[in-house]
Design a protein around this motif. Structure first.
Motif, PDB file in Angstrom:
ATOM      1  N   VAL A  58     -64.068 -49.164 -30.111  1.00 21.67           N
ATOM      2  CA  VAL A  58     -63.780 -50.411 -29.393  1.00 21.67           C
ATOM      3  C   VAL A  58     -63.147 -51.489 -30.286  1.00 21.67           C
ATOM      4  N   ARG A  62     -70.802 -53.060 -22.921  1.00 20.94           N
ATOM      5  CA  ARG A  62     -69.529 -53.419 -23.573  1.00 20.94           C
ATOM      6  C   ARG A  62     -68.612 -52.208 -23.726  1.00 20.94           C
ATOM      7  N   TRP A  76     -66.809 -50.545 -21.818  1.00 22.82           N
ATOM      8  CA  TRP A  76     -65.552 -50.445 -21.068  1.00 22.82           C
ATOM      9  C   TRP A  76     -64.332 -50.612 -21.966  1.00 22.82           C
ATOM     10  N   ARG A  77     -64.553 -51.163 -23.148  1.00 23.39           N
ATOM     11  CA  ARG A  77     -63.399 -51.375 -24.042  1.00 23.39           C
ATOM     12  C   ARG A  77     -63.025 -50.109 -24.820  1.00 23.39           C
ATOM     13  N   PHE A  88     -61.089 -47.772 -24.516  1.00 27.07           N
ATOM     14  CA  PHE A  88     -59.678 -47.360 -24.628  1.00 27.07           C
ATOM     15  C   PHE A  88     -58.970 -48.018 -25.815  1.00 27.07           C
ATOM     16  N   LEU A  89     -59.576 -49.104 -26.354  1.00 26.87           N
ATOM     17  CA  LEU A  89     -58.934 -49.794 -27.482  1.00 26.87           C
ATOM     18  C   LEU A  89     -58.804 -48.880 -28.700  1.00 26.87           C
TER      19      LEU A  89
END
Lengths: 733, 505
Positions: free
Chosen positions: B131, B328, B330-331, B333-334
């Protein structure tokens, strides 16, 4: 883009803010905003004798919330060791004693209130005295409480309760230095100031490992700009030996022979400072004659050192202008320790290395207030460094205290080991242990466990009810600790520093001072101590006792005076107080006048003796014990309470074993072994390392099992136990 | 015996000396009382100024710790000062001090080693983070951790060869040394450097390219992350210098949710790949229980599929349980550009809908191929996550044997008993062969974890036995339990690299 980035990357938020530092300039530098103090106050640390000043950060209620090192104190100059940094952690430990505990009919320690506890204390102890005489009571105290408490306890025990033989754990750490100085200089007077570390051309450390035992003193050595020789005389390649310019790895307990040999070589070389010796010392001629037989060949044979290294060492001592000698437990804890310490003193005297900057025969003290205990423990010296056997001294002290001089015993107390012997023989039946952990720290520990069974009543007064000793008690009295009370400590360089109340003691815990006051009232001798109203009032009494003594500090006005000036070294007379720009760093004997009756220092010496327990086929290894890490203090009752210090210390007991021995025994690094002596055994993890020489092993003293092994030998003068030499075997379990 | 102190409870005495002393004990001096001073006054120490660079790094350079080993003599003040001045939790430390020793009896050697984050030129923590909770400051090169971004997956803990990021249970995130960047920004030395009585720690500017050249021989290799800390000494380190805790076996965390996630997803990938080859069910009418009973007894294909789906979703749920801060996540893909953990999350996120789709289009060949392919890619991602930590126990071969082995055997048990037996026996032999030698995992599995290892072997052979006697269901259950035990050993017995510690640490 920026809002998107802010959404994708949470650079701020509650967790980030937890660690955000407070911006803006303050003398503290940046500190966590969460822990920003309302104010700060300085006080000296309660662990070792270095006597560092800690800046305690207070919230609006005056409670300590954090601390940092004090930049302006002449001792530590902005540094502290990890124990100091973690000084507040042990106060918050969950196993603090919060009420008195009394052993009930079922044999369990049960919470009681103070009045019940005091009733039990008085009825049991007075009962013992009625059955077995006044002297059937004793106490074992500590170098870890403030001077005022020591003085009150010593006075209460002897003048109020009629005890004769009392002692403290200072016997285990500093008794040798005390006796050595007293005999050689006429008073227990460590002559140095820490500035001497910086001003020496050669520093000779004997049985001392300041890198981890006194790191802030080592800081001063590192500040020395004179490119000094640093000699470390120690059987082990310690941290300090690694940092030395010359490591002298002698055989354990051959130090006395080595020191006599060096004296001989210095005489041979014609490097004796005749003028100083003639004017300011006595009995040098006898000494010179005595050391004649300590030839380099003989000394090399006894110590295992090469004649070259002896020559090199002699050269350093003879040639360098300012030579200072520093010793610690490697010397103090020996079977002939007093003469060894005096052999160091002799070297300093004969080379004129005393009273000048960067010189001295200097004992680095152990506990934070060992020096207070030496002056005001009231055990071997009468309060203030007086002599119990002197009628004039007794009358004088009684006069200052406003008591009958008949209350003062006519002889000094016998020592720790003799008190325990008396318990063993049924002469002493009641014992009061204050702020020390005998059940862990006493040499040949099992003997104490046996002896305890012979006590009719054992009272233990401590911060924790969980120490090995407290768990054996019939009555536990809960004590406030450092940071929860006021008073003074005296450090290694004779500097008074103050401690303050910056935290509330848990539950019913009381300062040792208050407990002694309660005991005095309950005992019925409270009237003797009416003037000892508070610690600070007691300090005024101590001042009066010191007047005219070598330690005279009657010029110190009060606590505020000590606080404002960065600590005050004794002596500090009223004349000193009048001086402006009084130096913050002072050493003794600049005038060459000592405290003996003829004002001359004495050369004292004796024939070296073999160590009492030597290795043999059955127990082929010599066990040395000592400090294991800077994160551990004594029996760990406080340092084990800090999660940070626990992380920095070895988790398990280990034994250092040379690779040569390990190979021979087929023991691998990290393997579990059994270390056994004639007295007991200990399970330990082998650390196969060249730090120890073949035939020798080392174990850190902070683990309880170590003193199951040690051999109870004592120096005849100081009666200090010899913790660092006993015969063991190392075997696979 | 007359007691002069009135009893505290005595109604005739409202105040006793005990009460007074207890009250006195509770009274603290207030900040305005005597002796306390305003902390804005007093001396700010300036003697630390020469411990930090005068100017910020130029392009291609960064800040780094430099440790003067000759001055570091074991006081350990740096650790506790960092702890106090940074306001860390009671049991949290960002710096550590260990010991190395060696040399010969004639020339013995010991040296304390102070260590914190090495602010690596190629930080493994940062590369592995799914993330982007790590950032390497473009100006100073300090590797900073974003505490509010962290999801608590602890992959950085596994990635860092120096055991630097520390998981904080209270917060559910990791935290680590940031070189006191806030202090440096205002010309103040980091807490550790300030606190060192002998000035052994300083901040220097180094060329990022040469990072790792002056690193420590007794520490994990600098080749992997290029740590920027330099350890300097006038004397050479002896060749045989080792950490004082070199012989201490450090049994690692089991990471139970991860062990469940790995085994269950791999079992599911195997089962779902071959389930379509088994007999498919006829339509049944009736209540749920009857339907399931029918499937299990009459349609091994549907039973395998349902079992695969249950395992898959239980495994994926377990992976969420592993996170300290799942909300948290969901991030994720970063991190796709650098982190195999991000990639694993992506693959299994697409695998799950495919497997559900197969419920509705059981006959689709494309779907079957896609499930097999995506599933295997997912297992591959899982393997690379561990392979990338540069640990011997998790090297490419053993990790692939374990992860792919689980999937393959799970695939074969329902459809081809002899092949399943041969593969499972081979896997067991492979694992047993890892007991040999002096490696840390071998010693841990022979030593403290020997019972767990024995259980793993028993379950494995139990499964083989069940296969022999044709008890496929029991065989699969024993196999699954065995693989889970194997995976717990995989985590607990790993050779986790770290900086030298104190004896028995």
């Amino acid at each position: 883009m920026i809002p998107l980035d802010a959404l994708l990357h949470a650079r701020n938020g509650p967790m980030t803010r937890e660690l955000t530092l407070q911006t803006g300039k303050s003398a503290l530098g940046q500190i966590p905003a969460r822990l920003a103090p309302a104010s700060t106050t300085n006080m000296v640390c309660g662990y070792c004798s270095t006597g560092c000043s800690l800046k305690v950060h207070l919230n609006a209620e005056g409670e300590a919330i954090n601390l940092s090192a004090d930049n302006d104190y002449p001792v530590n100059l902005g540094s502290a060791c990890p124990k100091g940094w973690e000084a507040l952690a042990p106060l918050a430990a969950p196993d603090r004693a919060t009420t008195p505990l009394l052993r009930n009919a079922k044999g369990e320690l049960e919470p009681v209130d103070w009045s019940t506890a005091l009733d039990a204390f008085v009825s049991n102890f007075k009962g013992i005295q009625e059955r077995h005489g006044l002297h059937a009571l004793s106490f074992l105290s500590t170098g870890q409480i403030v001077t005022e408490e020591m003085a009150l306890l010593g006075a209460l025990g002897k003048f109020g309760m009629g005890m004769l033989d009392i002692d403290s754990n200072t016997r285990q750490c500093m008794a040798t230095a005390h006796v050595a100085y007293k005999q050689s200089f006429g008073f227990d007077a460590p002559p140095f100031t820490y500035k001497d570390f910086e001003e020496s051309d050669a520093l000779v450390f004997i049985g001392a490992n300041p890198c981890i035992a006194h790191p802030i003193m080592w800081q001063r050595v590192m500040m020395n700009k004179r490119n000094p020789e640093i000699v470390v005389i120690d059987p082990r390649r310690t941290e300090t030996a690694m940092a030395a310019t010359l490591h002298v790895p002698l055989r354990p307990k051959s130090d006395l022979v080595l020191l006599y040999g060096l004296a001989h070589l210095i005489i041979e070389r014609g490097a004796v400072k005749r003028e100083f010796v003639d004017a300011h010392t006595s009995s040098f001629a006898e000494f010179a004659k005595f050391v004649r037989r300590f030839t380099p060949e003989f000394v090399a044979g006894e110590t295992g050192l090469s004649p070259e290294i002896l020559a090199q060492l002699t050269d350093i001592i003879a040639r360098r202008e300012r030579v200072s000698f520093w010793w610690t437990m490697g010397v103090n804890q020996g079977h002939e320790s007093t003469r060894t310490a005096q052999a160091i003193i002799n070297l300093a005297l004969m080379t004129g290395n005393i009273g000048r900057p960067g010189t001295g025969a200097n004992s680095i003290t152990g506990q934070c207030n060992a020096m207070g205990s030496r002056l005001f423990g009231n055990a071997s010296s009468l309060l203030g460094g007086y002599d119990f056997s002197s009628p004039e001294d007794r009358v004088h002290v009684a006069g200052v205290l406003g008591i009958e001089s008949a209350l003062i015993p006519e002889q000094a107390s016998r020592a720790y080991d003799q008190i325990l012997d008396d318990i063993d023989q049924g002469k002493i039946r009641g014992l009061w242990i204050i702020a020390t952990n005998t059940a862990h720290s006493w040499i040949n520990q099992r003997s104490f466990h046996e002896i305890r069974k012979k006590l009719d009543f054992l009272v233990v007064q401590d911060m924790y009810a969980t120490t090995e000793t407290a768990r054996m008690a019939d009555l536990v009295l809960p004590a406030a600790g450092w940071g929860e009370k006021d008073g003074t400590l005296i450090n290694s360089e004779r500097r008074f520093g103050i401690v303050k109340k910056v935290a509330r003691a848990p539950g019913q815990a009381l300062s040792d001072f208050s407990i002694f006051k309660l005991v005095a009232e309950a005992w019925g001798c409270g009237d003797l101590f009416r003037a000892w109203e508070t610690p600070e009032a007691t300090f005024q009494i101590m001042k009066e006792l010191s007047r005219g003594q070598p330690c005279d500090f009657s010029g110190i006005r009060d606590y505020a005076h000590i606080d404002a000036t960065g600590g005050i070294q004794w002596p500090y007379t009223e004349r000193d107080e009048g001086l402006t720009n009084h130096p913050q760093q002072r050493r003794l004997f600049a005038d060459g006048e000592f405290f003996t009756s003829d004002q001359k220092a004495r050369f004292l010496f004796d024939e070296p003796r073999a160590m009492p327990e030597v290795t043999d086929a059955q127990f082929p290894f010599l066990l040395m014990t000592g400090r294991g890490s800077s994160a551990q203090w004594h029996t760990g009752t406080r340092t084990n309470k800090s999660a940070v210090l626990r992380k920095l210390a070895p988790r398990e007991l280990h034994v250092e074993l040379n690779p040569v021995d390990a190979k021979r025994l087929g023991i691998g690094d990290g393997e579990r072994v059994c270390v056994r002596s004639r007295r007991g055994s200990a399970s330990a993890v082998a650390l196969v390392t060249t730090i120890v020489q073949p035939g020798q092993v080392f174990m850190p003293m902070h683990f309880e099992a170590v003193n199951m092994l040690t051999y109870p030998a004592f120096d005849p003068h100081s009666r200090q136990p010899s913790y660092k030499a006993c015969a063991v075997t190392v075997e696979k379990p | 015996m007359k007691n002069n102190v009135p009893l505290a409870h005595d109604p005739s005495h409202t105040r006793t000396l005990i009460d007074e002393l207890l009250d006195e004990q509770r009274r603290l001096q207030t900040p305005v009382a005597v002796f306390s001073d305003n902390h804005a006054q007093g001396t700010t120490s300036t003697r630390y100024r020469d411990l930090i660079p005068l100017s910020t790094p130029k392009p291609g350079e960064q800040y780094a710790f430099q440790v003067d080993l000759d001055a570091c003599t074991g006081c350990k003040a740096c650790v506790s000062a960092c702890h106090s001045l940074n306001g860390l939790d009671e049991n949290e430390t960002w710096r550590d001090v260990g010991l190395i020793h060696g040399g010969t009896t004639a020339v013995p050697y010991q040296q304390t080693i102070t260590t914190a984050c090495h602010h690596c030129a190629d930080p493994a923590c940062l590369n592995g983070c799914p993330v982007q909770a790590y950032e390497k400051d473009p100006l100073t090169g300090i590797v900073r951790h974003l505490d509010d971004q962290c999801i608590g997956c602890q992959y950085c803990v596994l990635k860092c060869p120096y055991d630097v990021p520390k998981y904080n249970e209270r917060l559910g995130i990791v935290r680590k040394c940031d070189m006191c960047h806030g202090r440096l920004a205002v010309g103040e030395a980091p807490a550790c450097a300030q606190a060192c009585p002998t000035h052994a720690i300083r901040i220097v500017t180094v060329a990022s390219e040469s990072a790792g050249t002056d690193f420590l021989a007794a520490a994990p290799s600098a080749d992997y992350t290029h740590p920027t800390t330099s350890y300097v000494s006038r004397r050479a380190l002896p060749d045989n210098a080792i950490a004082a805790d070199a012989a201490t076996l450090h049994v690692q965390h089991a990471h139970a949710p991860l062990a469940v996630m790995l085994t269950f997803t791999q079992l599911a990938v195997g089962l779902l790949a071959t389930a379509p080859l088994l007999p498919l069910p006829a339509k049944v009418a009736g209540d749920f229980l009857r339907t399931v009973t029918y499937y299990v007894t009459n349609s091994s294909g549907r039973a395998a599929q349902l079992a695969g789906l249950s395992l898959l979703f239980t495994g994926l749920a377990a992976s969420v349980l592993h996170l300290g801060r799942p909300t948290r996540a969901w991030r994720f893909f970063l991190g796709l550009r650098t982190s195999w953990l991000s990639r694993e999350i992506l693959i299994f996120s697409s695998f799950a809908p495919l497997t559900l789709a197969a419920l509705f289009w059981p006959g689709s060949g494309i779907l079957r191929a896609a499930i097999t392919l995506v599933g295997l890619i997912g297992v591959g991602c899982s393997a690379i996550i561990y392979i990338n930590t540069h640990r011997l126990f998790w090297a490419p071969l053993p990790t692939s044997v374990r992860f792919l082995g689980t999937a393959l055997i799970a695939a074969l048990i329902p459809i081809h008993t002899p092949a399943a037996i041969i593969l499972l026996l081979s896997k067991l032999v492979f694992e047993i062969s890892r007991l040999l030698g002096k490696s840390v995992p071998a010693r841990i599995q022979r030593g403290p974890l020997r019972r767990v290892f024995a259980l793993r072997v028993l379950l494995g052979f139990g499964s083989v036995l069940a296969l022999f006697v044709g008890q496929t269901l029991a065989a699969f259950a024993l196999f699954a339990a065995g693989e889970l035990t194997e995976r717990i050993l995989f985590f607990r017995a790993v050779d986790a690299p770290k900086m030298p510690g104190v004896p028995t640490a």
